[in-house]
Design an enzyme around this catalytic site. Structure first.
Site, mmCIF file in Angstrom:
data_model
loop_
_atom_site.group_PDB
_atom_site.id
_atom_site.type_symbol
_atom_site.label_atom_id
_atom_site.label_comp_id
_atom_site.label_asym_id
_atom_site.label_seq_id
_atom_site.Cartn_x
_atom_site.Cartn_y
_atom_site.Cartn_z
ATOM 1 N N ARG A 42 51.756 5.753 -4.670
ATOM 2 C CA ARG A 42 51.326 6.111 -6.031
ATOM 3 C C ARG A 42 51.900 5.068 -6.980
ATOM 4 O O ARG A 42 52.998 5.210 -7.488
ATOM 5 C CB ARG A 42 51.858 7.495 -6.375
ATOM 6 N N SER A 114 44.512 17.099 -6.955
ATOM 7 C CA SER A 114 45.492 17.834 -7.794
ATOM 8 C C SER A 114 44.760 18.947 -8.525
ATOM 9 O O SER A 114 43.712 18.688 -9.133
ATOM 10 C CB SER A 114 46.083 16.897 -8.853
ATOM 11 N N LYS A 143 56.753 11.873 -13.767
ATOM 12 C CA LYS A 143 55.360 11.730 -14.215
ATOM 13 C C LYS A 143 55.366 11.923 -15.719
ATOM 14 O O LYS A 143 55.789 12.956 -16.211
ATOM 15 C CB LYS A 143 54.466 12.780 -13.544
HETATM 16 C C1 LIG Z 1 53.063 13.062 -9.417
HETATM 17 C C2 LIG Z 1 53.487 14.372 -9.970
HETATM 18 N N1 LIG Z 1 52.576 15.352 -10.314
HETATM 19 C C3 LIG Z 1 53.127 16.474 -10.801
HETATM 20 S S1 LIG Z 1 54.844 16.294 -10.876
HETATM 21 C C4 LIG Z 1 54.808 14.708 -10.206
HETATM 22 C C5 LIG Z 1 56.028 13.892 -9.988
HETATM 23 C C6 LIG Z 1 56.927 14.517 -8.954
HETATM 24 O O1 LIG Z 1 58.085 13.721 -8.840
HETATM 25 P P1 LIG Z 1 59.522 14.357 -8.548
HETATM 26 O O2 LIG Z 1 59.503 14.833 -7.110
HETATM 27 O O3 LIG Z 1 60.472 13.201 -8.758
HETATM 28 O O4 LIG Z 1 59.714 15.476 -9.526
HETATM 29 C C1 LIG Z 2 49.654 14.461 -8.987
HETATM 30 C C2 LIG Z 2 49.771 14.800 -7.685
HETATM 31 C C3 LIG Z 2 49.747 16.169 -7.266
HETATM 32 N N1 LIG Z 2 49.871 16.483 -5.951
HETATM 33 C C4 LIG Z 2 50.006 15.512 -5.039
HETATM 34 C C5 LIG Z 2 50.158 15.933 -3.581
HETATM 35 F F1 LIG Z 2 51.414 16.356 -3.388
HETATM 36 F F2 LIG Z 2 49.906 14.914 -2.763
HETATM 37 F F3 LIG Z 2 49.339 16.959 -3.316
HETATM 38 N N2 LIG Z 2 50.024 14.208 -5.341
HETATM 39 C C6 LIG Z 2 49.906 13.791 -6.630
HETATM 40 N N3 LIG Z 2 49.915 12.548 -6.918
#
Ligand SMILES: Cc1ncsc1CCOP(=O)(O)O
Ligand SMILES: C=C1C=NC(C(F)(F)F)=NC1=N
Length: 218
Positions: A42, A114, A143
């Site tokens: 990502r 998602s 994020k």
């Molecule tokens: C990509 C994404 N989508 C919802 S939270 C997130 C980031 C999760 O990162 P972390 O595990 O460091 O909280």
């Molecule tokens: C925004 C996101 C939400 N869920 C997931 C996953 F965990 F792969 F399902 N990946 C992402 N990048």
């Protein structure tokens, strides 16, 4: 048949922006050796790699995942996923339509979407999604434009309606709360910082599995 991740899934997500000043490939290899079941590249944000640098980095990540027989999923960038013949793609609600991604990737690739509601989950199922990601479950710094933490209620609702659909919880998940996400019916947890920032990545992944096992016993 897409080779979807085994459950409970410890689903590692990372981009070069998550590992400033460190070797992202070393971190990925440690996570693979530690036993993650799925990896998502990502690459996001202002200092994200692009062009040849991104392609070279992605090829290296894919090579490592192949060596450990772990699915290599690309976030958002369907062209990159297609060019690499990645194992799958993960798209958000603001990205390409899931049905279009499914058509581009073909029937044998993994498609993750998602979702934040039952309606979005229904649309993902109708579009041929193999799994959905729901979050943020807890607060996250990884994020920028994320919604407010939703807890695990959404996961429960989607599992009740679509018991056969793998649901991955994401957002602020660490060993101390992973058991709670599993107990809410999730098929796995997606993690960025709790793995990237761990002193010992192998030990941290073991802690995740212990927390999930404990969550299952409740
Ligand atoms: C990509 C994404 N989508 C919802 S939270 C997130 C980031 C999760 O990162 P972390 O595990 O460091 O909280
Ligand atoms: C925004 C996101 C939400 N869920 C997931 C996953 F965990 F792969 F399902 N990946 C992402 N990048």
């Amino acid at each position: 048949m897409s080779k979807l991740f085994s459950k409970p899934a410890i689903y590692f997500i990372m981009g070069s922006q998550n590992t400033p000043g460190r070797d992202a490939l070393e971190i990925l290899e440690a996570a693979l050796a530690g036993g993650i079941n799925c990896f998502q590249l990502r690459e996001k944000g202002a200092d994200a790699l692009t062009g040849e640098l991104l392609l070279d980095f992605a090829v290296e990540c894919q090579r490592l995942c192949c060596a450990y027989k772990v699915p290599f999923i690309v976030n958002d960038d369907v062209e990159l996923a297609y060019a690499l013949d990645a194992d799958g793609i993960h798209i958000g609600q603001e990205d390409m339509e899931a049905s279009t991604a499914r058509r581009l990737m073909g029937p044998d690739k993994i498609l993750g979407v998602s979702v934040h509601s039952l309606e979005e989950a229904e649309k993902a199922v109708l579009s041929g999604a193999d799994y959905v990601g729901m979050g943020p479950v807890f607060g996250t710094q990884s994020k920028a434009d994320t919604k407010s933490p939703a807890g695990t209620s959404g996961i429960l609702a989607v599992k009740n309606r679509y018991p056969g659909l793998p649901v991955i919880g994401i957002g602020g998940i660490a060993p101390d709360n992973a058991g709670q996400v599993w107990a809410a019916g999730a098929d796995g947890v997606a993690v960025i910082s709790a793995i990237v920032q761990a002193e010992s990545i192998a030990l941290q992944i073991r802690r995740f599995n212990e927390s999930i096992k404990a969550g299952a016993e409740k």
